[in-house]
Scaffold this active site. Sequence first.
Site, PDB file in Angstrom:
ATOM      1  N   CYS A   1       0.829  -1.203   0.000  1.00  0.00           N
ATOM      2  CA  CYS A   1       0.000   0.000   0.000  1.00  0.00           C
ATOM      3  C   CYS A   1       0.869   1.262   0.000  1.00  0.00           C
ATOM      4  O   CYS A   1       1.576   1.508  -0.960  1.00  0.00           O
ATOM      5  CB  CYS A   1      -1.005  -0.027   1.155  1.00  0.00           C
ATOM      6  SG  CYS A   1      -2.336   1.168   0.913  1.00  0.00           S
TER       7      CYS A   1
ATOM      8  N   HIS B   1      -3.961  -4.752   0.017  1.00  0.00           N
ATOM      9  CA  HIS B   1      -3.489  -5.275   1.293  1.00  0.00           C
ATOM     10  C   HIS B   1      -3.603  -6.803   1.312  1.00  0.00           C
ATOM     11  O   HIS B   1      -4.682  -7.324   1.566  1.00  0.00           O
ATOM     12  CB  HIS B   1      -4.338  -4.706   2.434  1.00  0.00           C
ATOM     13  CG  HIS B   1      -4.066  -3.261   2.709  1.00  0.00           C
ATOM     14  ND1 HIS B   1      -3.067  -2.851   3.563  1.00  0.00           N
ATOM     15  CD2 HIS B   1      -4.637  -2.142   2.234  1.00  0.00           C
ATOM     16  CE1 HIS B   1      -3.050  -1.528   3.607  1.00  0.00           C
ATOM     17  NE2 HIS B   1      -3.995  -1.071   2.814  1.00  0.00           N
TER      18      HIS B   1
ATOM     19  N   GLU C   1      -2.642  -8.703   3.535  1.00  0.00           N
ATOM     20  CA  GLU C   1      -2.964  -9.118   4.907  1.00  0.00           C
ATOM     21  C   GLU C   1      -4.447  -8.938   5.229  1.00  0.00           C
ATOM     22  O   GLU C   1      -4.911  -9.379   6.276  1.00  0.00           O
ATOM     23  CB  GLU C   1      -2.075  -8.346   5.905  1.00  0.00           C
ATOM     24  CG  GLU C   1      -2.437  -6.883   6.155  1.00  0.00           C
ATOM     25  CD  GLU C   1      -1.975  -5.903   5.075  1.00  0.00           C
ATOM     26  OE1 GLU C   1      -1.588  -6.341   3.986  1.00  0.00           O
ATOM     27  OE2 GLU C   1      -2.025  -4.689   5.334  1.00  0.00           O
TER      28      GLU C   1
END
Lengths: 180, 250
Positions: free
Chosen positions: A71, A161, A163
């Site tokens: 990001c 992202h 994650e």
Amino acid sequence: MIGIIDYNLGNIKSVLNACERVGIEAKLNKNIDDVDAIILPGVGSFSTAMRNLGELADKIKNFDKPILGICLGMQILFEKGYEDEEYFGLGLLKGEVKKIPTNKKLPHMGWNTLSKTQKDVYFVHSYMADFNEETIEYTEYGGVKIPAIVGHGNILGYQFHPEKSGKVGEEILKRWAKCI
Amino acid sequence: MLKKRIIPCLDIMDGKVVKGVNFENLTIVGDPVEIAKRYEQQCADEVVFLDITATHENRATIYDLVERAARELSIALTIGGGVRTLEDFRKILACGADKVSINSSAVATPELIQEASREFGSQCVVVAIDSKDFEVYVHGGRKPTGLNVVDWAKKCEILGAGEILLTSMNCDGTQNGYDIAQTKAVCDSVNIPVIASGGCGKIADIIEVFEKTDCDATLVASLFHYGKATVNDVKLQMERNNIPCRILKE
């Protein structure tokens, strides 16, 4: 061991959490000595990120092992950013980071599709890198092709992202970690 | 193409998920992390925890909970309820939450929106608005403010909110469907994502609000909590109606 650079930006723990979930050995680190690869996480603004990196920026520029930016961490890999103010990035990738040129809602927030693999991943951002030779995969929003995976050589960046992208994101992280 | 999001919302009291109507007859239904995990596996796009813990002493339980949830979940987590200061933001984000939602405190101190978005980025600042007949209410819907919902939403955007979570008090708890008029009015006047909330009783309600308004996501509670549908049931129905959504692919 992978060092997740802790440079006082929001929610870097989520990257560490994701690494732990998929069994990637990683730690939060204020430095880049003694690690085999680094992840630059980060949410916040471009200039704050560069200011917070401080002297570490030069060390990262000379780091010859794998670097993954996520990001905002991806955006600062480029030469320049225009969020709040014009500011120099790490310059590891060619191009600049500007506001997404669309009249659609910003931030570009939510799950969007990667151009090649056709997988859905989670994005949250209002600025984007130039679409150029560094772009590996892109996503489309508001009529704009937004670079989603960028890089060359040892440098890789994800605008989304991983994650926060469920199983798909965890697989993407695992694949990168395997290449180290 | 950007997908429309389905966001299950869990009411949390003293670290447990509770169910009840209008905050009365609350019963504990389970562990938030386990329930959120289940929704994640059903293809929920994000999860919201709304802390309704009344006493200040028990507020600390939410921090432990957020830490545990952030470790386990691989989708975005929003925390709301009782957030009043920049320091509250900092603590919750440090525990691993991705977004923080503010409601009454944003009305009381609009600068909080600005300060939080400058400090942590607008992407993590969600302004929750409770509205009845186009008027904004605070303190759990008990206190009218005289603010028009569209004016307030616009102001939130200018101050740096990253997203609006709009709950219609006219519809909340009725299970008769989302408030199309208020949702449409807000969506048409701001240029940030809007989450529609309040009134969902069946899958068709979700389809309706996506078809009739420009909202980006829907907040869903009882439909899932009472086991009337899974997140994936909703997604399949959305797909049939050509609403872009993320579907589980194995």
